[in-house]
Structure formats: C-alpha cells, structure tokens
Design a protein around this motif. Structure first.
Motif, PDB file in Angstrom:
ATOM      1  N   VAL A 177      41.887  29.499  47.561  1.00  0.00           N
ATOM      2  CA  VAL A 177      41.979  30.204  46.284  1.00  0.00           C
ATOM      3  C   VAL A 177      40.962  31.342  46.294  1.00  0.00           C
ATOM      4  N   PRO A 178      41.430  32.585  46.340  1.00  0.00           N
ATOM      5  CA  PRO A 178      40.463  33.687  46.371  1.00  0.00           C
ATOM      6  C   PRO A 178      39.702  33.779  45.057  1.00  0.00           C
ATOM      7  N   PHE A 179      38.428  33.974  45.162  1.00  0.00           N
ATOM      8  CA  PHE A 179      37.589  33.988  43.968  1.00  0.00           C
ATOM      9  C   PHE A 179      36.884  35.327  43.846  1.00  0.00           C
ATOM     10  N   ASN A 180      36.715  35.751  42.624  1.00  0.00           N
ATOM     11  CA  ASN A 180      36.041  37.015  42.390  1.00  0.00           C
ATOM     12  C   ASN A 180      35.227  36.925  41.103  1.00  0.00           C
ATOM     13  N   ALA A 181      33.975  37.311  41.189  1.00  0.00           N
ATOM     14  CA  ALA A 181      33.175  37.378  39.972  1.00  0.00           C
ATOM     15  C   ALA A 181      33.378  38.754  39.378  1.00  0.00           C
ATOM     16  N   CYS A 182      33.513  38.863  38.065  1.00  0.00           N
ATOM     17  CA  CYS A 182      33.686  40.199  37.523  1.00  0.00           C
ATOM     18  C   CYS A 182      32.774  40.473  36.343  1.00  0.00           C
ATOM     19  N   GLY A 183      32.634  41.723  36.046  1.00  0.00           N
ATOM     20  CA  GLY A 183      31.679  42.157  35.034  1.00  0.00           C
ATOM     21  C   GLY A 183      30.595  42.946  35.738  1.00  0.00           C
ATOM     22  N   ASP A 184      30.153  43.961  35.049  1.00  0.00           N
ATOM     23  CA  ASP A 184      29.127  44.843  35.561  1.00  0.00           C
ATOM     24  C   ASP A 184      27.842  44.049  35.773  1.00  0.00           C
TER      25      ASP A 184
END
Lengths: 291, 962
Positions: free
Chosen positions: A236-243
C-alpha cells in the motif's frame, strides 16, 4: 478542565474555530489538496456523509476559485442526518446505498457527472478494532458504489480509511476502479490515529462494469491464508501530505502562537444535532431535577 | 508461537461443565467448578472469535469472515474438525440447520447455508434490504429459519428464508444503531439493545393459534415494544435471556438484571472496562470485557441473598451503634440510656448511665469485646461481653477521668484507650484489671484543628492522626512525636490506622490508603480509590476496605481490585457499623458481612452472604484501555513481571506464573501513561520512571522480591494544581498561555546514584532532569533543549566508547543525535521518514558506529549505520512493504531485528552488518493484539526469541531463530 485546555491540546481544533470551520477535519481536505491538487478544474463535487459539513465548507470555498461564474459550481452534500444549511451547497438527506440518491445527485448536476467525490464518514467506533475497521471499509465501499454511479471517467475519489489489519483487502478493491490509489496522511491528522485517507485518481472502471445498487460492493477476501502474512501481501503506497511548515497535530502549542499578540476563546462553530443519546440525556437530566 | 495472550474476551458460552471463551483467535476451555484452564485451541486465523454455537458434540465457531467447526471428544478435550473457511462477508450469527448444515447471517443481510462435510456453500438467501447490519440473529423454526437484522437505521427487520429473505415484521423505536438482538421462542419475547442506551423488551402475540415455532405464527404476529428500559450510562452492547431474567451488558461495565416486567432487579459491575460478551445458565452469568477479564457472577437477586430487618428498640432516639464480638448490638442515646441487644434472641438489656453531659462517645476495642462509653466531662464506663453461652455484658470499669474536656476517644488496641482533650493533649489509658491508669501522655503538634481522628498502639509505638491530615509517630516515653508526616490525608484527617509487622497503614477521606514503613520510618506509597471516603479494613486479613461513595456504603476487595458490595444507606454521617465473619452451612464455608445503620431513629440491619453475590474472576482483568508502554522483567525461570502503563491512566505491576496473570500493584497517574523505564539498581531493586499526559513524571523503587513499592517523586513540570493556583480561586486565575505538555518518551543515563532523565515532550522541548536515587531523593529540571520544531515522539540514550549519546525522533520524521556534553545542538540530524517516527531501536556495532532502526507512521522501516566520528550515515536499508500500517515497535535481539505494527503483524529480520547494512526477511507472524503500541524483548532462549507485543492487550510470542 478550563475551557482553554482543549485549545491548547489541539492546535487544529482551535484553528478550526478561529477560521470558522465546523470541524477540524476541514484542514485534512485542504492539506490533501495541497499535495494532490484534487480541486483543479473541479466544478461539480459530491460530499458524502457530509455532516457536520466542514468538507462542504472547504469545497464551496475552494471550487469558487475555479470559475468566474459562481453559478457553475455545484456542490451536493449527502447525509442520513440533517445538517445546518451552508450557502452554495445543495443538501440531500438520503441513504448512499439507494439508487434514488444517486439519481438525485445527477439531477442536481443537470445530467452531468461529478468531477470529484469526497467522503469523510466514519462510524461511531465500538472499541473492537476489527469491527470498526470492517464497518469503516463498508462505509467506504458504499461510498465507492454510489461514486461509480455519479463520477465521470478520470474523476477523483477521496475517502477516509482505517489502517487496520486488513487494509490491503480494501486497497486491492479500490485498485480495480482507479489508476492511482495512495494512502495519505495529512499533517492535521494525528500521528497516533489509525485514520488515513485514500486518494484515488483517474477513475477507470473495469471494462463492462455496470454500476448497480442491487448488490453491495464487498471488500476482497484473502484467497488463501498464504496471503495473510508474509511478502505476498499487497503493497500500500503511503504518502504524508501537508506543508512541512504547517502546524503539527501532535505538538502542544502555546495559546499565543508565533506572531500573535492576543488570544480570544471562541465557541465551537456548530454543535451536534440529534445524537442517539439525546433522549437518555434528557431523561437523566429530568431525573436529577426530580431528586 | 503464542505463549501468552491477553486481549478482549469477545465471545462466551457455557457448554457441559465448561466455559468456552473466545479470546483473540483462540478458544479457551475452562472447567469452571475448579477454575482450571484445560485447553487453548487455535480455531480461527487472524480473526477474533465472535460466536460459539453448540449442537450436540459439534460447535460452530465464527468471527469476522470465517467460520470453523470444533468437536467435543472425551477426556475434556476439543478438536478442530473443520478448518476455518472464509465466507465473502462478515458474519453476525450462525445456527445449525441439520446434522451437517449451518446457516450464517452476513452483515449485508444475506443468509448462507453451508454443508460442513463438503465444506460447500449450498444456498444463499438475499434480502431486498442490504444495507449494513450492526447485529443479527438467526433462529431455527420448525419450518424454516427466522432472520432478525439490526440495521444502521435503528430498525430491527424480521424475515424468513424462502427463495430470498422475505420480510415479515419491522420493529421501530430505537434511536440508534442496534447492537444486539436475542429472542426466546417459548417466552415469545425479543430483546434488543442499542446505541441509544436503551434495552427494549418486545412481546410477540398472535390471535390465531399457530405453533410459535412456525413461520405462520411470526408472519401474523403482533409485536410491540412492551418495555423501554434505561439502566446503562453508555452504549448497551449485548443481552441474554435466561429463565428468570433479561441480562444486559454495556460499555459502562454494568451488568443489569431485569425481570420480564421490565423491573431493574440488580446491577453489578464487570470491572471498570466495557463488557463485550456474556452467557448465562441458571446459576451463573459470565462476562468478558475489554480488560481481558472473564468474570463469573452468581446469577442471583440480591434480595434473596441478604436478610434485612428493621429493629425497633425500646429506646428514645438512639444516637450511636456498634457491633460486639458476638455480633450483638450496643447503642446509646443522649439521655443516659445504654442498650445491649441480643440479635438472635431479640432480647434488649437496658443499662442506665450516670453521665452529666449529653455529648457522649461510644468506642469498641479492636477485638470488639470491650465497650467504652465516655462523656465530655470524663465519666467513663467500660463493659465486657462474655464469650460463651448466653450473651451478656458485665461492667468492669466505672470511673471519672480528670483530664479536662474530652474531645475524642479511640481504642488504640485491645487494652489502651486514647483520649484527646484541649490543646492536643492525648492521654493514653490502660485498662488494668478493674481500674484504669494513665499510661502515657503525648501532645499533638500545633495545627489548625488539633485533635485526634484515628490512632493505633503497638510495642511502645503510638501513631496518631489529627484533623488536619497529619500523621504523628510517637514512642510512648516522649511527649513529642519522633516523626510527623504532613498533610497525608486531606482536611478530614485519617479515618483509621493499623500497625502491622514492620509497617503501618492509614486510610482517609481523601480516597486513599497510605503505606508507611516503621524501620526505617518512612512513607512508602499510596493507593487511590474512586470513592472519596475510605473508612477502614473490614476483615483481619485486610483484604476488604470499606467506605462511602456519596450515599452508598462500599466494600472494595483489594485482591480483586474491584468493588464487591454497594449498599445505599444514606451516607457515612449516620451512625453505622460493619462486621465480617465466616460460617459453615451445609458443609460450605460461607462468608458473610453484616451492616447496620441508624435512620430516622430506626436500626437497619442487613446481612449478606458474599458467596452468593460476589463476582469472581476466572481470568484476571488488567488495563481497561490500550497499553502504551510495557517492560518485562524475568524474575526467575517460572515468573515474569510485566510493568505496564496505559491509556486508562494506570501503572500496573503484574506477575505471570504458569497460566495465571495477575495485577499485584496498581498506581494512578493524572492522565494517560505514555512511557516507562525500569532501571536495575541492585539485584532486587529497580527504579521505575513513568510519565505521560499532564506533564507528570512518577519515580518509584520496586523491590521485585516482595513486590513492594517506595514512591520517590511525583513531579509535574508546571507544578500540581494547588501549587499553580496558590490561594486564588479559579475565577481569579489568569489564563495560562503555555500548553501543558505531554511527555511522549523518556530514557535514562546512569551515573552512580545520579540519574539523568531525558524526556521528549509534545511541546517540542527536550527536558533534562536530575534524579538522586539515594536518600534524600531529589528530582529536578536541569535543562530545556529547544531545538526541535514539532512534537518529540521518541528519545533514547546509548553508551558508546565512554560517551553518552541521546537520540530523538519527531513527528516530522527527523532523527537528531546529541552528545550528552553538548546538548544545545545535535551533532547530527536528518529526515528519515515522511511523517512521525513511532519506534526506535539502537545497537552499538563498533567503537564509533551505531545501528539505528526506526519505524514510522509511513509504514516504513529504516535501518541506518551512523558513524559518530564522521557524523554521517554510512549505509542505509529500508523496507516499505513489510507492514501496511504504522510501525510502532522495533527491537534488536541477537542478530535479528523484530518489528511490530498496527496491522497486527510481527516481522523478523536478520540484520547483516558489514560495511553496509542489509536485512533479510525471515518470517512474519500475526498477533491477536489490536492497536499494537510497541514490542519488548522478554528473553533470548536458545533457539528462539521471546517478545511481548502490547496494545489492546498483550501477547508473548516465541519466534524461532532460523
């Protein structure tokens, strides 16, 4: 507990009140947008399980920036429960597992399909993690099912998931409908929370797929127990987001934030309407009076 | 392999003389009359068991999307006869519809019929209404299967299986999700429970005469909600119908017995955690909860097991009452009447007192044989109760004391009476034959309310408590105390003092028991209760403590860590007394308590048989919520200690011997506990440091031999509420602009008796404290490092080549490495993860190199070789596909790295370190513990590694080294 302690404990709770959002979850959608640009060119959007309405608030604010004519923007908010009205948002009080609701949405778009469907719905958690994860995945699949009726090809779907023990099953189901599926965690979602969001881009249903409400979409199952543990599981590819300069939801911030000189306590923007325990609360309140 | 599993008890069944309990994916078989675990059967795969349905010797076991069948074979054993089979959807209910066929109800309202011999799906009945169900029930009828479906729309649908599920009835009324449905065909009732906190009893009636087990009957039935019942303060999770009662269980830990007329008969508590499962037979109710406990409750109505009488004495307005040694009653009023009442024979004996003052005190010695009455002027009478044959009192002392105005009288043991007069003067009087003599004088130190509230005497030591909550220890030869402990018990003063071997124990109306050691004379520790007024021990073994929770009298069992009895009596301000005894009836040794109180001049006497009302644990409970931190200490081959802190704000020290896991000591924090460290200081003693919410750090010394605790410090970064507020009322307190931080993690660097404690806090500050582990203990903040921008999630220290290095990780995925000597700035810092770092493990691999493993919120594990000389990462390895959720635990053991995650998988890697680092996947196992917060190494044992994962429960896993 002083009334400012919640403000100190949770920066986004406080910011939501200060910026007029109905819930802190507004920031999650904003941060997902910062990463994936999901609002780009979107004029028609659906907010499923919308109450209390913070995502609808975000949609109405952001989508207006996509056009000169505000009337082009169409936002439909669907929820079983009534929610306080929002300007520019059409409310449908209905069940997302019913075809009639899908038709109502399309009617609202005058026959066109939606560019974007979002769903921030979550059940009341029971405390038994596998049940909560299952119910959440069913809610997401019900949202996906109605999405297949109303989303245009190439459209985007964003929904909340719980990253529990069987999240791979849900992921493999979503992969059948979208080219890109990423699990994403906005900075405003707490590190300790199992909540995350799936951002599904480029809607491409399997060839010959006909949307139907007759049968609910089920999540996948382990074909055999060899898939259950080990390296054969789905990735499951994971990505953290937000500046990175954004506030961090786990950090305790002082009431006077950097650059601020005054602090004023603000009441929540919208309090809950009609919770299931309303009656019992009223009953016990009366009991206490009678004592 | 699972060596020990403790997690939610999600299903229960009485079967033959066993209790079957679904705990995780295992079924525990317990013979309950001897309380022995006979067997642990691994039934489902990676799935909790939610249902156990017997049919003769076969039992259907289901949970999640799986079902399996087990079989009872002789010799009290069970075996798996059908391996878990996967259905396509979640199962809510299952019944047998033939020797080899089962019907299963799924969460989308579909009934599946399976042939268990061929392991084949025979038939499928779908419903027009296929929205998600929260609960369901299948009931076999003579001519089909009845389907009850509890929908998310607060309705209960009743249907039957034709070619599809044909709707028959629709029950409306609940205001929330339906959590449970039960039905009793003979009684023709349905019971439902819901999110709306109500229990509803529905009656099924039919004017046409059909057999009630036919579809016709149900099709034409009139079903109405007969009773809408509120007895829970939170969601009602499940219910059960017995011959006599409807029993409901809830998230509030309550177990409520209702009769069929909707009357609340009895309410008991499981523990303090939510209750998930229950079953009942005619004698017992069993409940399983979120605290891993399995409790056995006698299925009785309190009123049947108590006797209550109102004794009308021939006495004007009695003021004080007490039990004597023979459980008879003495009472006095203000007008010089003293009555001795023989409870068995119902005989009153009246004595006339010759007291001048109406202010009179009644006191009973510890042995309860001696009864003293004194008035304010000092007129003292003492009676003794005879031991054998007919009960009577004889007066042994009749005297006038000359010690001034008497404010209080207390028996200090069985021979000494202590009187408090003005100016804190205490006269200790010894009964010597038929006269009395002043044995000693002591003086309470000056304080606002200078009088005695409790005292005790033993071997020349006199311990007194004053109304300001201070405890003073005297030796009898000196007037002044040899030691005073200030403000131990709040503003009402201690309620009782008991001297034991080398320690003494005090209770108070501040909701605590305090423990002290006599040699050396020092304060040890405190135990808190959820009732404010703690009065005294009830029994000689000091197992029961009693007190008042507002208007209710409470008895709490210190071994079970649970309340065993609650008696509404109006509160502790009335005169009352309690006595406990054991009595053999019909060859059974029964334990009784008798409680009496005065109310509107009447004497109420209640007798309880504890055997018939007290709930007992079959499996001991523990944390009611998630365990955030845990350390194991192997005490010896047979016994392991578990020290754990959790979201339920408790720190628990538990032992595990054989199959019995038991909490021995429980301490409370003000908020959740996030981190703890145990540092050995000598063979027997460990320093325990626990910390968490409200910036609280508690330091204790644990002796593992006798499991005793000495509290060293209870520190709050911003001071306690009282320190912060000072004398200001809350209105006058200015808003404090700084947040109260949470301590997320801490580690210790040991330098002889001086510890340096590094605490990573949620306000992004690394705080450094100094702790002295020898007397006088000291704990103080010595430095704040304001380097980080966001919440610090992990901190660890490591010793390498005579230097101490501190490593911290933040919620932005950054690792920073500090030298202990230059803490202001890290010597190295880098971003490893794309979001928070939830786990950290470090290993020294050479004189200048560290192996740093981190696991993140981003599902990834990174392993880096850091060279401290060059201050750079020399080699790196990572894995992003071994876990599909946050990686919350990492531990190095031998040449292996073991990781754990919220996805309930534990992965074992072999770490190869040379110039480069690489990890080879060895194996992955599943754990039944949900919400795993971390992993601790228990021991490396020859060919296997034992680790303990913890979260919602705990599991000790043995991983083979390959």
């Amino acid at each position: 507990m002083g009334k400012t302690s919640k403000d100190k404990r949770d920066i986004y709770y406080r910011l939501a009140k200060e910026e007029g959002w109905r819930a802190r979850s507004a920031f999650k959608l904003l941060q997902i947008n910062e990463e994936y640009d999901i609002f780009k060119g979107v004029l028609r959007a659906v907010d499923l399980c919308a109450a209390p309405g913070s995502w609808s608030q975000v949609l109405s604010k952001k989508l207006r920036q996509n056009t000169d004519n505000v009337d082009d923007v169409k936002i439909v908010a669907v929820d079983l429960q009534a929610m306080a009205a929002l300007p520019g948002v059409k409310q449908i009080q209905g069940d997302i597992t019913k075809v009639s609701t899908a038709n109502e949405i399309i009617q609202e778009f005058e026959g066109s399909k939606a560019d974007l469907v979002v769903c921030d719905g979550a059940p009341d958690v029971t405390g038994l993690h596998d049940i909560d994860e299952y119910i959440q995945s069913q809610l997401l699949l019900a949202a996906l099912n109605i999405t297949t009726h109303v989303l245009k090809d190439g459209g985007v779907f964003v929904a909340k998931i719980f990253r529990g023990k069987d999240v791979t099953l849900l992921y493999s189901q979503l992969k059948q409908f979208f080219e890109y599926v990423t699990v994403s965690k906005p900075q405003s979602s707490r590190n300790s929370s199992i909540e995350a969001f799936v951002v599904c881009q480029n809607y491409t249903p399997p060839p010959g797929y006909t949307p139907t409400m007759a049968n609910p979409l089920l999540d996948h199952k382990y074909c055999d127990f060899n898939e259950f543990t080990g390296v054969n599981r789905f990735i499951v590819p994971f990505n953290a987001c937000g500046d990175l300069s954004a506030y961090d939801s786990d950090t305790s911030y002082p009431l006077l934030l950097e650059g601020q000189t005054t602090y004023e306590y603000k009441e929540p923007v919208q309090s809950p309407i009609n919770p299931p325990y309303k009656e019992v609360l009223e009953m016990t309140k009366n009991l206490q009076i009678n004592k | 392999m699972s060596l020990l599993l403790r997690t939610d008890v999600t299903s229960l069944k009485f079967y033959k003389n066993f209790i079957l309990a679904g705990i995780g994916s295992f079924l525990s078989v317990i013979q309950y009359d001897i309380n022995r675990l006979l067997q642990k059967l691994h039934v489902l795969k990676g799935q909790k068991i939610y249902g156990i349905v017997p049919c003769n010797d076969k039992l259907l076991i289901f949970g999640g999307k799986q079902y399996a069948v087990i079989k009872y074979i002789v010799n009290n054993t069970f075996e798996l006869c059908l391996e878990p089979t996967i259905c396509e959807d979640w199962l809510h209910s299952g019944v047998w519809v033939g020797e080899d066929r089962v019907a299963l109800l799924t969460a989308h309202n579909v009934v599946q019929i399976w042939n268990i011999n061929q392991n084949k799906l025979n038939m499928k009945y779908v419903s027009m209404d296929n929205s998600i169900l929260y609960s369901g029930l299948l009931v076999p009828l003579a001519d089909g299967v009845l389907v009850f479906s509890g929908t998310v729309f607060s309705e209960v649908l009743i249907g039957c299986c034709d070619y599809q599920i044909t709707p028959l009835q629709n029950l409306k009324g609940h205001k929330g999700v339906i959590f449970s449905i039960t039905c009793n065909i003979e009684k023709q009732i349905i019971v439902t429970t819901s999110d709306d906190r109500s229990v509803r009893i529905w009656t099924v009636k039919n004017t046409v005469s059909h057999e009630n087990n036919t579809i016709k009957f149900w099709k034409n039935a009139m079903i109405s909600c007969e009773h809408e019942l509120y007895g829970h303060s939170a969601r009602v999770m499940s219910n059960c119908i017995t011959n006599d009662f409807v029993i409901s269980i809830g998230e509030d830990s309550g177990i409520v017995f209702w009769d069929f007329d909707g009357k609340l008969i009895r309410r008991v508590s499981h523990t303090i955690a939510s209750v998930w499962s229950l079953d009942a037979n005619d004698k017992f109710v069993i409940t399983g909860g979120g605290d891993c406990a399995l409790m056995l409750h006698p299925s009785s109505v309190t009123s049947k097991d108590k006797s209550q009488e109102v004794i009308k004495l021939n006495l004007d307005s009695p003021k004080k009452v007490a039990f004597t040694a023979r459980r008879n009653i003495v009472t006095i009023n203000e007008s010089n009447d003293f009555v001795y009442y023989d409870v068995d024979k119902k005989i009153e004996t009246h004595f006339k007192l010759e007291h001048e003052s109406t202010f009179k005190l009644l006191g009973i010695s510890n042995c309860k044989q001696l009864i003293a009455v004194v008035d304010m002027s000092g007129k003292l009478d003492i009676w003794i109760e005879n031991c054998k044959r007919d009960a009577f009192l004889s007066k042994i002392v009749d005297t006038k004391l000359d010690i001034g105005r008497i404010l209080s009288m207390h028996w200090a043991d069985n021979r000494h009476l202590a009187f408090c007069s003005n100016n804190g003067i205490i006269s200790i009087i010894a009964a010597n034959g038929n006269s009395v003599e002043v044995y000693a004088h002591v003086i309470l130190p000056l304080c606002k309310e200078r009088w005695l509230t409790a005292c005790a005497y033993k071997n020349e030591t006199f311990i007194a408590g004053d109304r300001c909550g201070n405890i003073h220890v005297f030796v009898i030869s000196q007037n002044e105390p040899i030691k005073s402990f200030k403000h131990i018990h709040g503003r009402y003063g201690p309620t009782s003092i008991v001297i034991q071997q080398n320690c003494f124990v005090t209770t108070g109306r501040d909701g605590t028991i305090k423990y002290f050691s006599l040699k050396p004379l020092k304060y040890l520790s405190s135990k808190e209760f959820d009732f404010q007024w703690v009065e005294c021990f009830v029994d000689k073994n000091k197992q029961y403590i009693c007190g008042f929770q507002e208007r209710v009298f409470v008895i709490y069992d210190l071994l079970l860590h649970n309340k065993i009895l609650e008696i509404p009596c109006g509160g502790g301000h009335r005169s009352w007394d309690i006595t406990q005894y054991k009595h053999k009836t019909e060859k059974v040794l029964c334990e009784y308590v008798e409680f009496m109180y005065l109310k509107s001049s009447s004497l109420y006497l209640e007798r309880y048989n504890l055997n018939n009302i007290v709930s007992k644990p079959i499996i001991n409970g523990s944390h009611s919520k998630v365990i955030n931190c845990l350390k194991t200490i192997c005490k010896n081959d047979a016994e392991t200690l578990f020290i754990s802190g959790g979201e339920d704000t408790t720190l628990r020290i538990s032992t595990n011997i054989g199959t019995e896991f038991k909490d021995v000591l429980i301490y409370k924090h003000l908020s959740n506990i996030r981190t703890l460290k145990a540092v050995m200081i000598d063979e027997n003693r460990y320093i325990l440091i626990s910390a968490g919410g409200r910036a609280q750090i508690c330091v204790k010394i644990l002796s593992i031999e006798d499991l005793s605790i000495e509290e060293i410090t209870n520190y709050m970064i911003k001071g306690s509420d009282k320190e912060r507020k000072g004398n200001n009322s809350w209105r006058n307190c200015a808003v404090d602009f700084n947040p109260e931080t949470r301590i997320m993690d801490l580690d210790v660097s040991v330098n002889g008796d001086e510890f340096i404690v590094y605490a990573g806090c949620s306000d992004a500050i690394l705080r450094v404290f100094q702790l002295l582990t020898i007397y006088p203990h000291d704990f103080k903040l010595i430095k704040e490092i304001k380097y980080h921008d966001t919440c610090i999630l992990k901190t660890k220290t490591v010793n390498i080549s005579n230097r101490t290095v501190l490593i911290s990780c933040t919620s932005r995925g950054i690792i920073s490495v500090f030298d202990e000597k230059t803490l202001d700035k890290p010597i190295f810092s880098t971003m490893v993860h794309s979001s928070g770092i939830n786990s950290l493990a470090i290993k020294v691999i050479s004189e200048s190199r560290l192996l740093i493993a981190t696991g993140g919120d981003d599902n990834a594990i990174h392993v880096n070789i850091l060279d401290l000389g060059e201050c750079r990462v020399v080699s790196t390895w990572s894995s992003t596909n071994s876990h599909c959720s946050q990686v919350t635990g990492l531990v190095f053991a031998d040449e292996y790295l073991i990781s754990s995650s919220i996805d309930q998988r534990v992965t074992m890697w072999r770490v190869c370190v040379a110039e480069h680092v690489g990890c080879e996947y060895i194996q992955q196992v599943y754990s039944d513990v949900a919400d795993i917060q971390g992993i601790d190494l228990v021991q490396v044992n020859g060919t296997s590694i034992q680790v303990c994962v913890f979260g919602k429960g705990l599991e000790v896993l043995s991983l083979e080294m390959k």
